[in-house]
Every structure is written in C-alpha cells, then in structure tokens.
Design an enzyme around this catalytic site. Structure first.
Site, mmCIF file in Angstrom:
data_model
loop_
_atom_site.group_PDB
_atom_site.id
_atom_site.type_symbol
_atom_site.label_atom_id
_atom_site.label_comp_id
_atom_site.label_asym_id
_atom_site.label_seq_id
_atom_site.Cartn_x
_atom_site.Cartn_y
_atom_site.Cartn_z
ATOM 1 N N ASP A 128 50.092 41.629 27.788
ATOM 2 C CA ASP A 128 49.077 42.150 28.697
ATOM 3 C C ASP A 128 48.189 43.099 27.901
ATOM 4 O OD1 ASP A 128 48.461 42.553 31.854
ATOM 5 O OD2 ASP A 128 48.083 44.406 30.733
ATOM 6 N N HIS B 191 31.610 42.862 31.470
ATOM 7 C CA HIS B 191 32.506 41.703 31.443
ATOM 8 C C HIS B 191 32.268 40.797 30.244
ATOM 9 C CE1 HIS B 191 34.486 42.294 35.344
ATOM 10 N NE2 HIS B 191 33.322 42.777 35.761
ATOM 11 N N GLU C 284 44.135 39.151 32.159
ATOM 12 C CA GLU C 284 44.335 39.590 30.780
ATOM 13 C C GLU C 284 45.762 39.374 30.312
ATOM 14 O OE1 GLU C 284 44.763 43.346 33.344
ATOM 15 O OE2 GLU C 284 43.689 41.427 33.381
#
Length: 370
Positions: free
Chosen positions: A242, A255, A285
């Site tokens: 992560d 973004h 993610e």
C-alpha cells in the site's frame, strides 16, 4: 479490508471452449449433411454409395464423441484435422460421382463442411484439401472415362466425361476447397485475435499495465491447483503493498501525479520479480503480489527489495523532486487445505500493522514472534 475469492476462472476455459465449439459445429454439420445424403442415395437405390455414406456417418459420430470429451484437443494430435478432411473428401468424391460432379449444388454446399472440418488446431489444411480433392476427383473421372465405373447421375442425364472436363472440374474443385478453407480460416483467426485482445483488456489494469484483481484470482486458482498436484507441496507467499500517504499526494500535486506514482511503482514490481511471480493491482493504491514456492525469508527479501527500490526513486513535480514509500504485509499459504482468503486477509492485517508502526516497512509473522 476483507475479500471474497470467487471460485471461478474467467479465462482458463476460453480457448478450450472456443476449440470445442468450433470442432463440434463442424462435426455436427458433417453428421447432419452425411445423414441427409445417405437418405437421398437410399431413395435412388444406390446401395454401394449408401454403404460408403454410412461408414462416413459412423466415423463422423465417433469423431463427434471424441471431440465432445476433449480427447483429441487436449492431446493436440497432429492428425486431428487431416483425418476428418480425408474422410470428407472421399465422401465428397462419391457424392460428385453420383450427383453430377461439381455441377451439383450438393458439392457447393458440402465445401462449407470441408472448410469447417479442416479448421483444426493450427488450421493449415487448405493445401492438403486442394491436393487431395484434385487427386480424388481426377481418379474418379478416369475410372468413369475408362469404363471401370459405370455412369451414375441422379440429377441429370448421364454424360461420359472427357479428359479435358476431368482436368477442369478436378482443378476447379481443388481450388475451391483451398479458397474456402483460406477464407474461413482467416475469418476464424480474426475472431480469435479479437477475443484474445478483449480478454487481455478485461484482465489488465489500464493505468499500470499489470494484471488486475480479476486476473489475480484466475492465476491464484491455477497456482493452487499446481500446488495440490505437486508431490512436495510448496509454500505460496502473498505480498500486499500500500503506497504511503497516497491521498496526500493526490490532494497536494493532483491526480495526474498520483497516477504517475502508481505507474512508477508498477514498473518497480515488473523489474523486481521473477518470471513465475505474479503482480497485480489490487485496487486504488494497493498491489498484491503472488510468489510461488517462496518461504517467509525469501518473501521478506523480495518485499524489502521492492520497498527500498521504490523509496529511492525521485519523481519530478513542478520543479521539485518528491519521494514516495510503501508499506508491506506478508503472509504465507503453507497448507494445501487452507483457505487463501484467510491468508490474504492476514497479509492485510500485517499491512495495517506496518502502517500503524510508522509506514515504509515490511511486516510479517517474523515481527510478531520477535
């Protein structure tokens, strides 16, 4: 985060199903057409042609059953296309003899069946069909020309062929068999190519170019089946990554930069793993990596390599260089009968502990026991 693993494989049977459907369509056409022709010749009281047709019908039914149970497809026999093509062409020659050579509409209709039946595993039977059709028809024509076989024609008044007509009709039939085969084969190749591209799109994450969650499930099932078949069952490691503070990156830089970070991390995965390892974008993610035949020690080494490589990267953003990091949770599937869902959930729990303890670190059962 909890997950539910579906017990289906969206891709494992695609090619096999495509082959089976193709073969069975051809064989069903062969059986139906042969039965109709046998009935026609039986009605015209031509017993020897009926006998040959019955033999061909029997063969077609047997072939249908062999394909139905995947006996020929799975073994990938080289002759799985030549044998039905040969039987078809012999029967076609008998049909032509009884119905008026290639002037009969029966011949034109049956060419489609030849094309389908010859589309075997590699579909390279066009030249073979053309050669065999030419030889068989010219041979039959010479038999009639030299009175070895009597004149038979159920469609029109029998006319003894000339040598020129034998040559022309045999050449035309051979050419027709080749052209029909090529056309249908190219069409099938095109459809197969489209299906494979659609499947690749469905199984790939469009941003990072690595596999998606759906594809991960498919490969997990394959790997577990391989593990079950192994005489010495091996461990399967799961690495759940992560990206740290990813929401902050999106909120601060936008973004577009967030997507760039995801792409960079996927690139690190691709270059850090073995050929047999399987990385996937798990969602957002998060990335999940499957490492076959890997103990906890080896999994930690791989995870640390990926973590340090990614953290060492600098990403240029608006004149500055930013660094990103990732946290990793590792779990191992050791028992063949263990539910992989629980093992992946354990990796998720270790990932949470890695984040709770400061991020940018690897966490596994080793951290618990120390």
């Amino acid at each position: 985060m909890k997950l539910s693993i579906e017990t289906r494989n969206p891709s494992s049977g695609l090619k096999s199903d495509t082959k089976s459907e193709k073969f069975q369509t051809a064989n069903l056409a062969r059986c139906t057409y042969t039965l109709l022709m046998v009935l026609v010749f039986y009605n015209f009281q031509l017993p020897w042609i009926v006998v040959i047709g019955s033999v061909h019908l029997t063969f077609s039914i047997v072939w249908f059953l062999l394909i139905q149970f995947d006996i020929l497809i799975e073994k990938n026999l080289w002759w799985s296309g030549y044998v039905p093509a040969t039987f078809d062409l012999i029967w076609l020659t008998v049909l032509a003899y009884g119905t008026g050579n290639i002037t009969s509409f029966f011949i034109l209709g049956y060419l489609g069946s030849i094309a389908l039946s010859s589309m075997s595993i590699d579909r390279n039977y066009g030249i073979y069909n053309a050669f065999l059709a030419t030889v068989l028809f010219s041979t039959m024509g010479f038999f009639v020309y030299y009175d070895i076989l009597p004149l038979i024609n159920i469609m029109m008044t029998p006319v003894k062929p000339t040598l020129l007509s034998i040559f022309i009709s045999s050449t035309l039939l051979g050419g027709s068999a080749f052209l029909v085969n090529q056309i249908v084969s190219k069409l099938f190749y095109s459809l197969t190519d489209v299906n494979e591209k659609l499947l690749a799109i469905a199984m790939t994450d469009p941003l990072t170019g690595i596999s998606n969650r759906r594809s991960f499930f498919s490969n997990l099932e394959i790997e577990m089946a391989r593990q079950h078949r192994s005489h010495s069952p091996y461990p399967i490691a799961f690495l759940l990554f992560d990206l740290d503070l990813f929401k902050t990156i999106n909120d601060t830089y936008g973004h577009e930069i967030g997507d760039l970070v995801l792409v960079e991390f996927a690139s690190v995965l691709k270059t850090s793993l073995r050929k047999q390892d399987f990385p996937s974008r798990w969602g957002g993610e998060e990335f999940l990596v499957l490492l076959p035949n890997t103990e906890i020690e080896g999994a930690i080494i791989v995870a640390e390599k990926i973590r340090t490589t990614f953290h060492s990267l600098t990403i240029p953003v608006k004149g500055i260089q930013i660094r990103c990091s990732t946290s990793v949770g590792i779990s191992i599937l050791k028992d063949q009968h263990t539910n992989p869902e629980s093992v992946i959930n354990l990796a998720d729990e270790y990932l949470y502990e890695a984040k709770r303890n400061g991020r940018n670190q690897v966490y596994s059962e080793k951290n618990v026991t120390i």
